[in-house]
Enzyme design. Structure first.
Site, PDB file in Angstrom:
ATOM      1  N   CYS A 229      -5.751  -4.072 -11.097  1.00  0.00           N
ATOM      2  CA  CYS A 229      -5.888  -2.681 -11.558  1.00  0.00           C
ATOM      3  C   CYS A 229      -6.566  -2.601 -12.916  1.00  0.00           C
ATOM      4  O   CYS A 229      -7.216  -1.618 -13.235  1.00  0.00           O
ATOM      5  CB  CYS A 229      -4.521  -2.034 -11.626  1.00  0.00           C
ATOM      6  SG  CYS A 229      -3.391  -2.981 -12.657  1.00  0.00           S
TER       7      CYS A 229
ATOM      8  N   GLU B 133     -12.351   4.107  -7.504  1.00  0.00           N
ATOM      9  CA  GLU B 133     -11.877   2.729  -7.619  1.00  0.00           C
ATOM     10  C   GLU B 133     -12.191   1.982  -6.322  1.00  0.00           C
ATOM     11  O   GLU B 133     -11.745   2.386  -5.250  1.00  0.00           O
ATOM     12  CB  GLU B 133     -10.361   2.724  -7.859  1.00  0.00           C
ATOM     13  CG  GLU B 133      -9.796   1.330  -8.055  1.00  0.00           C
ATOM     14  CD  GLU B 133      -8.272   1.326  -8.152  1.00  0.00           C
ATOM     15  OE1 GLU B 133      -7.605   1.989  -7.327  1.00  0.00           O
ATOM     16  OE2 GLU B 133      -7.748   0.635  -9.040  1.00  0.00           O
TER      17      GLU B 133
ATOM     18  N   GLU C 222       2.456   3.395 -12.371  1.00  0.00           N
ATOM     19  CA  GLU C 222       1.314   2.585 -12.820  1.00  0.00           C
ATOM     20  C   GLU C 222       0.303   2.616 -11.685  1.00  0.00           C
ATOM     21  O   GLU C 222       0.568   2.081 -10.606  1.00  0.00           O
ATOM     22  CB  GLU C 222       1.783   1.160 -13.149  1.00  0.00           C
ATOM     23  CG  GLU C 222       2.712   1.152 -14.358  1.00  0.00           C
ATOM     24  CD  GLU C 222       3.415  -0.168 -14.633  1.00  0.00           C
ATOM     25  OE1 GLU C 222       3.289  -1.100 -13.813  1.00  0.00           O
ATOM     26  OE2 GLU C 222       4.079  -0.267 -15.668  1.00  0.00           O
TER      27      GLU C 222
ATOM     28  N   LYS D 122      10.860  -1.886  -2.200  1.00  0.00           N
ATOM     29  CA  LYS D 122      10.020  -1.787  -1.002  1.00  0.00           C
ATOM     30  C   LYS D 122       8.707  -2.486  -1.354  1.00  0.00           C
ATOM     31  O   LYS D 122       7.836  -1.909  -2.018  1.00  0.00           O
ATOM     32  CB  LYS D 122       9.775  -0.308  -0.678  1.00  0.00           C
ATOM     33  CG  LYS D 122       9.548  -0.004   0.802  1.00  0.00           C
ATOM     34  CD  LYS D 122       8.347  -0.632   1.413  1.00  0.00           C
ATOM     35  CE  LYS D 122       7.071   0.125   1.120  1.00  0.00           C
ATOM     36  NZ  LYS D 122       5.865  -0.599   1.611  1.00  0.00           N
TER      37      LYS D 122
HETATM   38  P1  NAD Z   1      -0.831   1.718  -2.252  1.00  0.00           P
HETATM   39  O1  NAD Z   1      -0.658   2.944  -3.063  1.00  0.00           O
HETATM   40  O2  NAD Z   1      -1.569   1.797  -0.978  1.00  0.00           O
HETATM   41  O3  NAD Z   1       0.601   1.096  -1.876  1.00  0.00           O
HETATM   42  C1  NAD Z   1       1.554   0.778  -2.865  1.00  0.00           C
HETATM   43  C2  NAD Z   1       2.934   0.865  -2.260  1.00  0.00           C
HETATM   44  O4  NAD Z   1       3.243   2.230  -1.958  1.00  0.00           O
HETATM   45  C3  NAD Z   1       3.098   0.071  -0.965  1.00  0.00           C
HETATM   46  O5  NAD Z   1       4.361  -0.565  -0.974  1.00  0.00           O
HETATM   47  C4  NAD Z   1       3.047   1.184   0.086  1.00  0.00           C
HETATM   48  O6  NAD Z   1       3.709   0.854   1.290  1.00  0.00           O
HETATM   49  C5  NAD Z   1       3.753   2.304  -0.639  1.00  0.00           C
HETATM   50  N1  NAD Z   1       3.501   3.655  -0.123  1.00  0.00           N
HETATM   51  C6  NAD Z   1       2.367   4.120   0.460  1.00  0.00           C
HETATM   52  N2  NAD Z   1       2.523   5.432   0.776  1.00  0.00           N
HETATM   53  C7  NAD Z   1       3.777   5.796   0.384  1.00  0.00           C
HETATM   54  C8  NAD Z   1       4.537   7.000   0.439  1.00  0.00           C
HETATM   55  N3  NAD Z   1       4.029   8.132   0.940  1.00  0.00           N
HETATM   56  N4  NAD Z   1       5.802   7.001  -0.065  1.00  0.00           N
HETATM   57  C9  NAD Z   1       6.321   5.870  -0.604  1.00  0.00           C
HETATM   58  N5  NAD Z   1       5.658   4.686  -0.660  1.00  0.00           N
HETATM   59  C10 NAD Z   1       4.399   4.655  -0.186  1.00  0.00           C
HETATM   60  O7  NAD Z   1      -1.471   0.644  -3.241  1.00  0.00           O
HETATM   61  P2  NAD Z   1      -1.970  -0.825  -2.862  1.00  0.00           P
HETATM   62  O8  NAD Z   1      -3.182  -0.696  -2.014  1.00  0.00           O
HETATM   63  O9  NAD Z   1      -0.808  -1.633  -2.393  1.00  0.00           O
HETATM   64  O10 NAD Z   1      -2.374  -1.390  -4.306  1.00  0.00           O
HETATM   65  C11 NAD Z   1      -3.621  -1.194  -4.892  1.00  0.00           C
HETATM   66  C12 NAD Z   1      -3.575  -0.036  -5.878  1.00  0.00           C
HETATM   67  O11 NAD Z   1      -2.583  -0.296  -6.871  1.00  0.00           O
HETATM   68  C13 NAD Z   1      -4.861   0.146  -6.651  1.00  0.00           C
HETATM   69  O12 NAD Z   1      -5.124   1.521  -6.784  1.00  0.00           O
HETATM   70  C14 NAD Z   1      -4.540  -0.442  -8.026  1.00  0.00           C
HETATM   71  O13 NAD Z   1      -5.309   0.048  -9.088  1.00  0.00           O
HETATM   72  C15 NAD Z   1      -3.108  -0.056  -8.163  1.00  0.00           C
HETATM   73  N6  NAD Z   1      -2.440  -0.918  -9.145  1.00  0.00           N
HETATM   74  C16 NAD Z   1      -2.108  -0.399 -10.363  1.00  0.00           C
HETATM   75  C17 NAD Z   1      -1.497  -1.207 -11.323  1.00  0.00           C
HETATM   76  C18 NAD Z   1      -1.142  -0.681 -12.681  1.00  0.00           C
HETATM   77  O14 NAD Z   1      -0.410  -1.363 -13.389  1.00  0.00           O
HETATM   78  N7  NAD Z   1      -1.619   0.481 -13.086  1.00  0.00           N
HETATM   79  C19 NAD Z   1      -1.216  -2.543 -11.016  1.00  0.00           C
HETATM   80  C20 NAD Z   1      -1.573  -3.035  -9.755  1.00  0.00           C
HETATM   81  C21 NAD Z   1      -2.169  -2.210  -8.817  1.00  0.00           C
END
Ligand code: NAD
Length: 491
Positions: A293, A395, A259, A183
């Site tokens: 991130c 963040e 992550e 997804k």
């Molecule tokens: P997000 O959590 O908003 O979304 C990530 C994914 O989760 C998307 O595909 C979204 O549709 C899905 N999602 C949202 N709610 C959900 C639910 N209830 N059930 C299942 N899926 C759901 O994150 P984002 O805004 O896309 O990305 C930015 C975030 O990602 C930042 O916090 C960043 O630090 C983190 N990040 C972490 C790493 C790492 O390796 N630690 C790497 C990249 C990004």
């Protein structure tokens, strides 16, 4: 993408075919560069997710489940070949979705997309189990381990490094023999959609790789992570989303690998080589417009060099060109969406209200013509905030950093660790003993010394505290994507 390009249709990829949602639902994807409507993307309902999971389960019972390791790894290397052959298609798709500079995606996102597959074929090839022999009065007992694919893996991906982070999970999942349902983020559906064409071109059996598009809560993300046919969930995204997914994963006690977010400190000691540290700090604060991130949002600098660091960092950031992806000199693209820009600008306002000195930026750059409709923000540098200010605790995920002076090593460590997050830290010093001492003291999953975002894919990657659960990378990925069994023989 321009106003004259008609919006595309992006569909799910289920059982080897592109299909619309059973109920015809779609959502809109807009360009972060100029705000134009780029695509109508199918939005998966429960029936579509169920079809994808069923296709994956069927694939595990078919030729994929019976395929020998050598044949499987050869196939996975062909996926890498095909991504490389279609490099420009991936590059165009990634930059259109994210707005990031092509110069960045050309050296980072797309090469890592194929490198992930090559790395995990090597890691699986050389992976071995464990053997224990124990004497008994009669002769002995032999124990050995066998690892089997976990089954159907749900991959939930974010938008900041879409191809890189999706393939980081997809490659080990496939290399160990699982079937997957991905997804992608609703903001970045395109490169994951393209992977369907890649899988078909190299004859990955239908159902091994499936994609469902949609949003999170009460949409594709939630339906997929709740689905009882999913055996493991691997997720990259915000910590709050991870908490929601963990609740969903509790039904059926499915394992998770998370992550998540970071609020990463850089500790710059008085003996740091600033000629190396400043360019690397600029990268860690502003690469991908701060939407990394691992990036630095808090820098603690020894008081004796504080003013110099603030000045050199702001001079460097002021020179970074804010421009659309095709500009070869672009250093900063737009943020991913208007919604994310509103969030980041909200933090810019909170910083001012809390009494920050705005050393650089703090607003929206003037962009010409249609670009004015994009989600641009200025790179921003603050000083003077108390440690309980929201931009220091939370963040932001934008091109911004707060700098604060420290007086000794203990204070630097205490400030760096004073956060609910624990993803990365970078330490800048030429004192070898201090470098190791401070690295040992930081409560993080990854610590860089005199470097940042320098990766070896065999090493453990993940976050401490609220930044993650588990580690991926090298053999650590294999632990998540396989189920280990112990076999015990009384000889
Ligand atoms: P997000 O959590 O908003 O979304 C990530 C994914 O989760 C998307 O595909 C979204 O549709 C899905 N999602 C949202 N709610 C959900 C639910 N209830 N059930 C299942 N899926 C759901 O994150 P984002 O805004 O896309 O990305 C930015 C975030 O990602 C930042 O916090 C960043 O630090 C983190 N990040 C972490 C790493 C790492 O390796 N630690 C790497 C990249 C990004």
């Amino acid at each position: 993408m321009s106003a004259s390009t008609p919006p595309r249709a992006i569909q799910h990829f289920i059982d080897g075919r592109y299909v619309p949602s059973a109920n015809g639902a779609t959502f809109e994807k807009f360009s972060p560069v100029d705000g134009t409507l780029m695509a109508h993307v199918s939005e998966a309902g429960e029936a579509d997710v169920d079809a994808a999971v069923s296709a994956a389960r069927a694939a595990l019972r078919g030729p994929w489940g019976r395929m020998g390791v050598d044949e499987r790894l050869a196939l996975i290397n062909r996926i890498a070949d095909e991504i490389e052959r279609r490099f420009d298609d991936f590059l165009d798709a990634e930059c259109a979705d994210t707005g990031k500079p092509k110069s960045l995606a050309r050296r980072l996102d797309i090469p890592r997309g194929s490198a992930n597959f090559r790395a995990f074929t090597e890691i699986v090839k050389t992976h071995h189990g464990q053997v224990y022999f124990k004497n008994t009065p009669s002769y002995g007992v032999l124990n050995y381990t066998l690892s089997k694919p976990r089954g159907v893996i749900a991959i939930i991906a974010p938008w900041n490094l879409p191809l890189l982070l999706t393939t980081w999970k997809l490659a080990p999942a496939l290399a160990t023999g699982n079937a997957v349902v991905v997804k992608p983020s609703e903001e970045t559906p395109s490169t994951t959609a393209l992977l369907g064409e890649v899988m078909n071109a190299v004859d990955v059996p239908a159902g091994v790789f499936n994609v469902v598009h949609g949003l999170g809560p009460n949409s594709a993300g939630e339906f997929l992570t709740r689905h009882p046919g999913v055996n493991g969930i691997t997720f990259t995204g915000e910590t709050g989303t991870g908490e929601a997914i963990m609740r969903q994963a509790a039904t059926g006690t499915r394992p998770v690998s998370f992550e998540m977010g970071g609020k990463n400190p850089a500790l710059v000691f008085a003996d740091a080589n600033l000629d190396k540290a400043i360019p690397e700090l600029l990268r860690s604060c502003f690469l991908n417009s701060g939407q990394v991130c691992l990036g630095t949002e808090r820098a603690y600098v020894h008081r004796t060099i504080f003013d110099e660091v603030v000045e050199r960092l702001s001079a460097g950031a002021a020179k970074m060109k804010i421009a659309p992806p095709s500009d070869p000199d672009a250093a900063l693209g737009p943020l991913i969406s208007q919604g994310h820009r509103d969030k980041v600008l909200g933090y810019y306002r909170q910083a001012k209200a809390a009494g920050a000195t705005v050393v650089l930026g703090g607003g929206v750059p003037a962009m010409e013509g249609a670009l004015a409709n994009g989600s641009w923000v200025e790179p921003t540098i603050w000083t003077g905030l108390p440690e309980d200010a929201s931009v220091i605790r939370e963040e932001v995920f934008g091109p911004c950093v707060h700098l604060r002076p420290f007086d000794d090593e203990d204070e630097a460590i205490q400030l760096g660790n004073d956060t609910p997050y624990g993803l990365t830290a970078s330490i800048w010093t030429q004192d070898v003993s201090r470098a190791h001492r401070v690295a040992g003291a930081m409560d993080v999953g990854l610590c860089w010394i005199n470097s940042w975002f320098l990766r070896d894919l065999r090493t453990p990657f993940g976050g401490a505290k609220r930044s993650g659960i588990g580690r991926e990378g090298g053999n650590y990925s294999l632990e998540f994507y396989t189920e280990m069994k112990n076999v015990c023989i009384d000889i």
